[in-house]
Design an enzyme around this catalytic site. Sequence first.
Site, PDB file in Angstrom:
ATOM      1  N   ASP A 302     -30.034  -7.624 -10.608  1.00  0.00           N
ATOM      2  CA  ASP A 302     -30.875  -7.057 -11.644  1.00  0.00           C
ATOM      3  C   ASP A 302     -32.301  -7.553 -11.387  1.00  0.00           C
ATOM      4  O   ASP A 302     -32.548  -8.420 -10.550  1.00  0.00           O
ATOM      5  CB  ASP A 302     -30.367  -7.453 -13.045  1.00  0.00           C
ATOM      6  CG  ASP A 302     -30.891  -6.514 -14.121  1.00  0.00           C
ATOM      7  OD1 ASP A 302     -30.275  -6.426 -15.196  1.00  0.00           O
ATOM      8  OD2 ASP A 302     -31.909  -5.824 -13.875  1.00  0.00           O
TER       9      ASP A 302
HETATM   10  C1  GLC Z   1     -33.838  -4.115 -16.189  1.00  0.00           C
HETATM   11  C2  GLC Z   1     -32.425  -3.931 -16.651  1.00  0.00           C
HETATM   12  C3  GLC Z   1     -31.605  -3.077 -15.738  1.00  0.00           C
HETATM   13  C4  GLC Z   1     -32.496  -2.065 -15.051  1.00  0.00           C
HETATM   14  C5  GLC Z   1     -33.440  -2.827 -14.136  1.00  0.00           C
HETATM   15  C6  GLC Z   1     -34.418  -1.898 -13.399  1.00  0.00           C
HETATM   16  O1  GLC Z   1     -34.305  -5.387 -16.523  1.00  0.00           O
HETATM   17  O2  GLC Z   1     -31.660  -5.084 -16.983  1.00  0.00           O
HETATM   18  O3  GLC Z   1     -30.572  -2.475 -16.531  1.00  0.00           O
HETATM   19  O4  GLC Z   1     -31.721  -1.143 -14.298  1.00  0.00           O
HETATM   20  O5  GLC Z   1     -34.167  -3.824 -14.838  1.00  0.00           O
HETATM   21  O6  GLC Z   1     -35.285  -1.291 -14.302  1.00  0.00           O
END
Ligand code: GLC
Length: 755
Positions: A302
Site C-alpha cells: 500500500d
Molecule cells: C491508499 C489506500 C489504498 C489505495 C492506495 C493508492 O492509501 O490505502 O487503498 O489503493 O493508497 O491510492
Amino acid sequence: MTPENRKRFHFTAWIIALLLGAGAATLRADVRPVPADPAVEARINALLEAMTLDQKVGQLTQISGGKAAEYNPGAVDARTSDLLQQIRAGKVGSFLNALGAEYTNELQRAAVEESPHKIPLILGYDVIHGYRTIFPIPLAEAASWDPALAERSARIAAVEASAEGLHWTFAPMVDIARDARWGRIAEGAGEDPYLGAAFAVARVRGFQGDDLAAKDTLVACAKHFVAYGAAEAGRDYNTVDISLQTLHNVHLPPFRAAVRAGVGTLMSSFNEINGIPGTAYPYTLTEILRRQWAFTGFVVSDWDSVGELVEHGFAANDTDAAVKAIQAGVDMDMSTLAYRDHLPEAVQAGRVDMATVDQAVRRVLRIKHRLGLFEDPYTDPGRAPKVLLCDEHRAAAREIARASMVLLKNDNDTLPIKPQVKSIAVIGPLADSAQDPLGTWAGQGKANDVVTALTGIRARAGDDVKITHALGCAVQGGDTSEIAPAVEVARGADFVILIVGESRDLSGEAHSRTDLSLPGHQLALVKAVLSVGKPTAVVLMNGRPMCIPYTAEHAPAILVAWHAGIEYGHALADLLFGDHSPSGKLPACFPRNVGQLPLYYAAKSTGRPLEEHDPYTTRYIDSPNSPQFPFGFGLTYTTFEYANLKLSSTAMKPNGRIQVRVDVKNTGDRAAAEVVQLYVRDLVGSLTRPVKELEGFRKVNIAPGETETVEFELAARDLGFFGQNLEYVIEPGQFKLWIGPNSAEGIEADFEITE
Ligand code: GLC
C-alpha cells in the site's frame, strides 16, 4: 462421535489440507492458478539475464504523480519533470494516478521505445466504484445482494478506465468490517465473509473480463491483505490483534475467493496483524498466499507501507524495511522508493538473494505479459469520448443505485408516494447536493454529472406536483436558524422527503468517526420536521451504517440511499414514486449506539447467552444487545411469506451435500424482489462456532400472489472451519439452518453431518 474418532477425523482432514497445501497444490481443487506460458517464461528469463540489478529493481518500483495537468492541476507532470528520464533509464516500472490516453502514451513510449529493455509500464489507479460513470459506493452495491450487478459496474469501470490509458485498478477492497466507526467500511462488502466473497469474485471478474489481454480490461487488486477492517476501535490504520482462527475464518475467505477467481494482484495492508505488519508478514504473504493458495500474480504494497515498517518499529531503517518486505513477499513498492534506493545495496551486502529479486520481477512481468502490454502497449485516444459516461453506462448506474437502496421502515404504506399527492417538500442539507452522492474514492467522477435528489424528484413528479425545497441546516456545524423555515415548507406540503446523513468526506480512508449519529443539527431538523405530522420519508445519504434511534422510532418511513453515485436522484425517485420496489438488504447491521461496536450477527453464543430476565447473562445495563436493524434486513412494497421448508435429507457424510428448498410467496399486490437467505449453525465444535453464518442467498423477483420455490445446495465441505491447529476441519455433529428474509428471522430445520 467419540473423542478418538474426532481426533482421527481431524487428523484425516488435516492430512488432506496439508497435502493439498504443499507445493503448487492448493487447499481446494477449485483454486486454479494461471498455468505458466513457456514462451512467456522464456522471454522473462532472457530479460532477467540481460537486466542489471538497478533495472530489475526499477520493475519493482511504482511512482505516484505523473498525472496530466488537465486531470489534476498542480500534480507532477512527467513531461516537465525528471520522471521521463527515470522511465528512459529503466528506473520505474509502474505509475499510479497517471491518466489520459495521450499522456499515458507519452510515458509508455519513453518506456517501450527508449528504455534499456523496452519493458512497458503498468499504470494503476483507484477505480473503486466507477471511473467517470460513478456507481454506488461498494458497501451500497453489496446492499443489492446481486453480485451480477457488481460485475457489471466493474466491467463498465474497466471499459472507461482502460480507454484513459489505465491497465490496473486497486480494487476490489475485500476487507471484512464489523465496526462502522471505521470509515473504510464504505469501500467493501460489509460484515460477512460469504457475502464479501461473492462480491469479491464478481468484481474481479468484472474488472478482468475473460481475457486480460483485451484492451477494455483492468487487472484487479484484492486489498488490503489482510484484516485491515479489524482495526481496533474502528480507528483507521490502528492495530489489529486477532486470533489466527479469526484471520482464517473471517478475514481471509474473500481474498481466497478473489485468488480462486484469478485476481492478478493483491495489495498488502498498512496494519499490523498480532505484531507483524501486513506488508512484512511471511505467514500471510508467502505461506498462505503462495504455498496454500498457489497465487501466481504479484503483490504491491500500500502507499508508503514499506517505509512505514520503520514507524511500526518493525524495521530499523528503509533498507531494513525493503529487505523485510521483499523477503516476506511484497513484490512492488508503492511510492516509498525504498526498493529503488535500498534493495541494490541490500543484495550486494548479501541481505537479499538475487533470486528473491528475480522472483518478484518475474511475477510483475508475467502480469504485464497477461495484459498484452508487450504486444500492444498503447491506448487508442479515440475510445474514451465514445465510452465515458455514455447512456448505457448511465442507465446501469441508475439500475444499480436503485437495487442498492434499503427500505428500513414503511409504516402505514407511507411509501410509495400516492398519486393524489400534489405538493412535496424536499428538505435537508443533502437534498440538492451534487458532490456527496459521488461518495469516497470517486475516481474521475464529477459533480456536474450527478442527478441530485431534488432534480430526480422534480423530474419524476412532473409539472402538476408542486415541489418546494429547504435546506433546514448544514450537514455539519452551522446553526439552527433554517429549521423553522424548513418546518413551514413541510407544513405547506402534502408529503415530505427529508434527506439527511453524511457528506462524502465523512467516510472513506482516514475518516473514522466516534459518533455515528446524524452530524451537526440534522437530528434537530428531523425532530422538528417530523413534529409537523405530515406523511414523511426520511432518506439517508450515507457511507456507512449510522446510529439513528430517534428516526427509527419516529419516522413513518426510512430509506437508506447511501452515496449512490451519479444517478442518485433518478434512482431515488424511481423508488419513492413506486416505479420500482426497494430490494436492498443491509450488508452490515445498523447499531443502536456506538457503544455496541464491533457488532455483527455471526457472533459467538458465549457461556451465558442473553436471557431477557437473567442479569447474569451477556448484556449491557443501558442498551439492548441487538442492532437497530440487523444484517440482511430490508423491506419492500409488498410482503413475502416463507413456507414448506424441505431438506433432501437430514443427514449427510462429510463429503456429502443436501438440497434445501423453500416456497416464498408474494402476499401483497406489488411485484418485488426478495433476497432469500440461508443461515447455518454448527451446534458443537472443537472451536466455538458462530450462532449463525450465511451459507447462501438468492435474489428472486416474485409477482403479486405468485410463489417461487427457491433451492439451495449445502455441501458439508462448506460447513468446515479452520480449527485449533489452523487445519480445515469438517466435524460431524448437529446443525441448524434457517431460511428467511434476514439474519434475525426465518424458518428453521435441523440436520447433521455424520461420521
Ligand atoms: C491508499 C489506500 C489504498 C489505495 C492506495 C493508492 O492509501 O490505502 O487503498 O489503493 O493508497 O491510492
